[in-house]
Enzyme design. Sequence first.
Site, PDB file in Angstrom:
ATOM      1  N   GLN A 175       3.320  -9.655  -8.430  1.00 17.93           N
ATOM      2  CA  GLN A 175       2.694  -8.409  -9.487  1.00 17.93           C
ATOM      3  C   GLN A 175       2.883  -8.904 -10.024  1.00 17.93           C
ATOM      4  OE1 GLN A 175       2.666  -5.530  -6.600  1.00 17.93           O
ATOM      5  NE2 GLN A 175       0.576  -5.270  -7.274  1.00 17.93           N
ATOM      6  N   GLY A 211       4.040   1.308  -4.800  1.00 19.50           N
ATOM      7  CA  GLY A 211       4.898   0.247  -4.622  1.00 19.50           C
ATOM      8  C   GLY A 211       4.873  -0.733  -5.560  1.00 19.50           C
ATOM      9  N   HIS A 228       1.240  -8.768  -0.225  1.00 20.80           N
ATOM     10  CA  HIS A 228       1.900  -9.715  -1.470  1.00 20.80           C
ATOM     11  C   HIS A 228       2.517 -10.959  -1.638  1.00 20.80           C
ATOM     12  CE1 HIS A 228      -0.655  -7.237  -4.511  1.00 20.80           C
ATOM     13  NE2 HIS A 228      -0.139  -6.057  -3.845  1.00 20.80           N
ATOM     14  N   CYS A 282      -4.779  -0.947  -5.707  1.00 20.12           N
ATOM     15  CA  CYS A 282      -4.113  -2.033  -5.836  1.00 20.12           C
ATOM     16  C   CYS A 282      -3.367  -2.410  -7.767  1.00 20.12           C
ATOM     17  CB  CYS A 282      -4.213  -3.184  -5.148  1.00 20.12           C
ATOM     18  SG  CYS A 282      -3.019  -4.736  -5.809  1.00 20.12           S
ATOM     19  N   LEU A 283      -1.682  -2.165  -7.670  1.00 21.11           N
ATOM     20  CA  LEU A 283      -1.932  -2.251  -9.301  1.00 21.11           C
ATOM     21  C   LEU A 283      -2.621  -3.893  -9.780  1.00 21.11           C
ATOM     22  CD1 LEU A 283       1.758  -1.038  -9.469  1.00 21.11           C
ATOM     23  CD2 LEU A 283      -0.428   0.413  -9.972  1.00 21.11           C
ATOM     24  N   HIS A 343       1.819  -3.370   2.560  1.00 15.03           N
ATOM     25  CA  HIS A 343       0.972  -3.436   1.641  1.00 15.03           C
ATOM     26  C   HIS A 343       1.570  -4.588   0.492  1.00 15.03           C
ATOM     27  CE1 HIS A 343      -2.619  -2.850  -2.008  1.00 15.03           C
ATOM     28  NE2 HIS A 343      -1.450  -3.052  -3.034  1.00 15.03           N
ATOM     29  N   GLU A 344       3.181  -4.118   0.862  1.00 12.17           N
ATOM     30  CA  GLU A 344       4.278  -5.100  -0.443  1.00 12.17           C
ATOM     31  C   GLU A 344       3.985  -5.614   0.684  1.00 12.17           C
ATOM     32  OE1 GLU A 344       3.577  -4.431  -3.034  1.00 12.17           O
ATOM     33  OE2 GLU A 344       2.350  -1.876  -3.042  1.00 12.17           O
TER      34      GLU A 344
HETATM   35  O1  K1U Z   1       0.956  -2.925  -4.337  1.00 11.98           O
HETATM   36  C1  K1U Z   1       0.137  -2.291  -5.508  1.00 11.98           C
HETATM   37  O2  K1U Z   1      -0.957  -2.523  -5.844  1.00 11.98           O
HETATM   38  C2  K1U Z   1       1.034  -1.045  -5.629  1.00 11.98           C
HETATM   39  C3  K1U Z   1      -0.042   0.004  -5.251  1.00 11.98           C
HETATM   40  C4  K1U Z   1       0.443   0.902  -3.528  1.00 11.98           C
HETATM   41  C5  K1U Z   1      -0.339   0.836  -2.601  1.00 11.98           C
HETATM   42  C6  K1U Z   1      -1.510   2.315  -3.201  1.00 11.98           C
HETATM   43  C7  K1U Z   1      -1.872   2.698  -1.448  1.00 11.98           C
HETATM   44  C8  K1U Z   1      -2.188   1.809  -0.642  1.00 11.98           C
HETATM   45  C9  K1U Z   1      -1.106   1.113  -0.722  1.00 11.98           C
HETATM   46  C10 K1U Z   1      -0.019   0.705  -1.062  1.00 11.98           C
HETATM   47  C11 K1U Z   1      -0.304   1.681  -5.840  1.00 11.98           C
HETATM   48  O3  K1U Z   1       0.762   2.200  -6.275  1.00 11.98           O
HETATM   49  S1  K1U Z   1      -2.034   1.259  -6.592  1.00 11.98           S
HETATM   50  C12 K1U Z   1      -1.145   3.315  -7.328  1.00 11.98           C
HETATM   51  C13 K1U Z   1      -1.554   4.403  -5.824  1.00 11.98           C
HETATM   52  O4  K1U Z   1      -1.720   4.655  -5.454  1.00 11.98           O
HETATM   53  C14 K1U Z   1      -0.382   5.892  -7.002  1.00 11.98           C
HETATM   54  C15 K1U Z   1      -0.310   5.786  -8.145  1.00 11.98           C
HETATM   55  C16 K1U Z   1      -0.032   6.915  -8.766  1.00 11.98           C
HETATM   56  C17 K1U Z   1       0.561   8.179  -7.506  1.00 11.98           C
HETATM   57  C18 K1U Z   1       0.059   8.196  -6.296  1.00 11.98           C
HETATM   58  C19 K1U Z   1      -0.280   6.813  -5.885  1.00 11.98           C
HETATM   59 ZN    ZN Z   2      -1.571  -4.058  -4.427  1.00 11.25          ZN
END
Ligand code: K1U
Ligand code: ZN
Length: 170
Positions: free
Chosen positions: A51, A46, A142, A96-97, A138-139
Amino acid sequence: MALLDIVLFPDARLREPCDPVTEVTDQIRQQLRDMAETMYDAPGIGLAAPQVGLRSRLIVVDVGSDDEPESPRRLYQLVNPEITASEGQVDSEEGCLSIPTIRETVQRFERISVAALDEQGQPITIDADGLLAICLQHEIDHLNGILFIDYLSKLKQQLIKSKLKKLAQR
Ligand code: K1U
Ligand code: ZN
């Protein structure tokens, strides 16, 4: 298409509530495409507008997994998403990225309904559970300047801040 720079915690832009989009224009569609490209490149499941330094209520989500060929990839590009109903509670381990290296467990609604506009400006309703429900929450957080670490104890937040400070000094 363009890859956008990801804004990192504790940047103040992550704390600004975003503005509703009044019309889904070609510019908005381009921003959504660039956000999706940035999310896939990261990689993430997401991404929300603040972000990548944007102040509009835009999110992209794709929780399809390459590890599970059965799970169809579905990219949601959503404008002005809102949670309209929620049910149950689950523990959710999140990352979270914008807060690299940190993964923590927080509580989320188990099932939600989300109302939004799609990239064509058409109203869409999503009834979600599992990872899709968690990622949408989560999004949408944000867009309101809320980060998943806000749900942790003050002590845990302090530990995370000092860990990130040390990493940044390296
Ligand atoms: O919004 C963001 O920071 C993105 C975030 C979203 C998220 C992750 C986990 C739970 C809820 C919301 C991410 O994508 S972090 C990276 C991640 O979880 C992932 C990356 C590659 C494959 C699978 C997962
Ligand atoms: Zn995030």
